[in-house]
Structures are given as structure tokens and as C-alpha cells.
Design a protein around this motif. Structure first.
Motif, short mmCIF file in Angstrom:
data_model
loop_
_atom_site.label_atom_id
_atom_site.label_comp_id
_atom_site.label_asym_id
_atom_site.label_seq_id
_atom_site.Cartn_x
_atom_site.Cartn_y
_atom_site.Cartn_z
N ALA A 20 -52.23 70.06 0.92
CA ALA A 20 -54.32 69.91 1.20
C ALA A 20 -54.80 68.32 1.77
N THR A 21 -54.31 67.42 2.24
CA THR A 21 -54.37 66.51 2.52
C THR A 21 -54.35 66.63 4.82
N LEU A 22 -53.62 67.30 5.07
CA LEU A 22 -52.81 68.35 6.35
C LEU A 22 -53.90 68.56 6.20
N ALA A 23 -54.23 69.87 6.01
CA ALA A 23 -55.06 70.70 6.52
C ALA A 23 -56.59 70.34 6.09
N ASP A 24 -56.91 69.14 5.27
CA ASP A 24 -58.80 68.42 5.42
C ASP A 24 -58.86 68.12 6.59
N SER A 25 -57.38 67.75 6.84
CA SER A 25 -57.67 66.65 8.13
C SER A 25 -57.87 67.13 9.63
N ALA A 26 -57.12 68.45 9.65
CA ALA A 26 -57.57 69.26 10.39
C ALA A 26 -58.32 70.09 10.77
N PHE A 27 -59.31 70.42 9.57
CA PHE A 27 -60.65 70.97 8.90
C PHE A 27 -61.30 69.62 9.63
N ALA A 28 -61.24 68.07 9.55
CA ALA A 28 -62.10 67.33 9.80
C ALA A 28 -62.52 66.43 11.34
N TYR A 29 -61.30 66.87 11.78
CA TYR A 29 -60.90 66.77 13.24
C TYR A 29 -61.87 67.85 14.08
N LEU A 64 -68.17 76.70 8.37
CA LEU A 64 -66.50 77.72 7.00
C LEU A 64 -65.72 77.16 8.67
N TYR A 65 -64.14 77.02 7.79
CA TYR A 65 -63.19 76.97 8.68
C TYR A 65 -62.24 77.70 8.20
N ASP A 66 -61.04 77.96 8.41
CA ASP A 66 -60.01 78.55 8.00
C ASP A 66 -58.72 77.64 9.44
N ILE A 67 -57.34 77.05 8.07
CA ILE A 67 -56.64 76.25 8.15
C ILE A 67 -55.41 77.40 8.07
N GLU A 68 -54.28 77.37 8.80
CA GLU A 68 -53.51 77.57 8.21
C GLU A 68 -51.80 76.57 8.36
N VAL A 69 -51.22 76.20 7.29
CA VAL A 69 -49.92 75.28 7.61
C VAL A 69 -48.82 75.84 7.70
N CYS A 70 -48.27 76.02 8.74
CA CYS A 70 -47.02 76.12 9.15
C CYS A 70 -45.67 75.19 9.17
N ASN A 71 -44.35 75.83 8.70
CA ASN A 71 -42.93 74.61 9.06
C ASN A 71 -42.95 74.80 10.43
N GLN A 72 -41.97 73.99 10.80
CA GLN A 72 -41.14 74.18 11.80
C GLN A 72 -40.13 75.99 12.58
N GLN A 73 -40.02 76.47 11.34
CA GLN A 73 -39.47 77.61 11.89
C GLN A 73 -41.53 78.89 11.54
N GLY A 74 -42.17 78.71 11.50
CA GLY A 74 -43.54 79.72 11.83
C GLY A 74 -43.82 79.83 10.63
N ARG A 75 -42.69 79.47 9.16
CA ARG A 75 -42.97 79.81 8.25
C ARG A 75 -44.21 79.53 7.24
N GLY A 95 -62.02 75.98 4.40
CA GLY A 95 -63.13 74.69 4.45
C GLY A 95 -64.04 74.84 4.57
N ARG A 96 -65.39 74.58 4.25
CA ARG A 96 -66.67 74.51 3.93
C ARG A 96 -67.27 73.05 4.32
N SER A 97 -68.25 73.12 5.70
CA SER A 97 -68.42 71.79 5.85
C SER A 97 -70.59 71.63 5.77
N HIS A 98 -70.43 70.71 6.00
CA HIS A 98 -71.91 70.09 6.26
C HIS A 98 -72.38 68.47 7.26
#
Length: 154
Positions: free
Chosen positions: A68-77, A120-131, A138-141
Motif C-alpha cells: 500500500a505504501t508503494l502504491a500510495d507513493s506512486a499516487f502522491a507523485y 481520483l487516481y488508479d494505481i496498479e502494482v505488478c511484480n517483475q513477471q507482470g502479475r 486514491g482520492r486526492s485533495h
């Protein structure tokens, strides 16, 4: 005494990169976790993380909170790429598959909607095989009138 501040870029891509650099300078959490911001663009960001031994839980898989922290970080940037201070107002995450020690996880954020103070942002987290490991929304203000980059002073 005046201080020199580089001018704020007008090109959207250059502005997104300047915002990334300004955020990264103080982003102790991402730095401590070894996260890497691979790419930014207006409303988009890609951030990666290698699952380390200190990120694995008692089930020998990556702790869901760190995914979640990884995804939240991509969301933030992604949502701070416009030079307006923007924070999360909420998020949800679905953990779809386990991540293992040594996995290279990549979170790709894209803007779904941005208007007024809300985004509103969508974040997908994948591993090195693309899984797909997780789906995050995320919702932003946005704090209108509060610039992320320092303003020039005279």
C-alpha cells in the motif's frame, strides 16, 4: 539579500519532473524503503520497490501495508505533478496476489479525474513477471494556491 530560485517550468513534463525532484528531496519514507521514482508525467507516475528481508511478514510474504505504501507513493507523485500541494483524502486497496522476498514491484499511477480540489487516481502494482499484485484507488485533495515549488523572490 535575494535568493536565486530557478524559474518554474511552463512545460507540463518539465514541471512534473521539477515537482518530483522537490518532493523527493524531503521524502524520507520512500528513501528509507528504497523506493525509486522511475517516471513522472502530468497525472502519472511509476515507482518501484524491491521486497527486502525487513519487508516480509510472518507468512514469508511482503507485508500488505508496504505494498500500500508503494502504491500510495506512486499516487502522491502523480497527483503532485501540477505544482499544487495535493494530499490523499482516502484510498482503498485490493491485495490480489502475494509478493515474495526479492520481487521487484512496480506501481503505475494514472489520473482518472481531476477537477476543483478533488482528484481520483488508479494505481496498479505488478511484480517483475507482470502479475498484478494489487489494485489501489486514491482520492486526492488539492490546496489551491499552495505551490509545491518555491516561488521566486525579489
Amino acid at each position: 539579500m535575494s535568493h536565486y530560485h530557478p524559474s518554474i517550468p511552463t512545460d507540463p513534463q518539465a514541471l512534473a519532473e521539477a515537482c518530483r525532484d522537490a518532493m523527493w528531496a524531503g521524502d524520507r519514507a520512500c528513501q528509507a524503503l528504497g523506493l525509486r521514482v522511475l517516471q513522472v508525467a502530468p497525472g502519472r507516475a511509476t515507482v518501484s520497490m524491491t521486497v527486502r528481508e525487513d519487508m516480509v511478514n510472518g507468512h514469508a510474504i511482503c507485508h500488505g501495508g508496504l505494498i500500500a505504501t508503494l502504491a500510495d507513493s506512486a499516487f502522491a507523485y502523480a497527483c503532485n505533478a501540477y505544482n499544487e500541494v495535493t494530499v490523499a483524502s482516502g484510498f482503498s486497496i485490493e491485495l490480489l496476489a502475494p509478493a515474495q522476498l526479492g520481487d521487484e514491484l512496480t506501481a503505475s499511477a494514472r489520473e482518472v479525474s481531476r477537477g476543483g480540489r478533488a482528484g481520483l487516481y488508479d494505481i496498479e502494482v505488478c511484480n517483475q513477471q507482470g502479475r498484478v499484485v494489487a489494485q489501489f484507488r486514491g482520492r486526492s485533495h488539492t490546496f489551491k494556491g499552495r505551490s509545491l515549488l518555491p516561488q521566486a523572490s525579489g
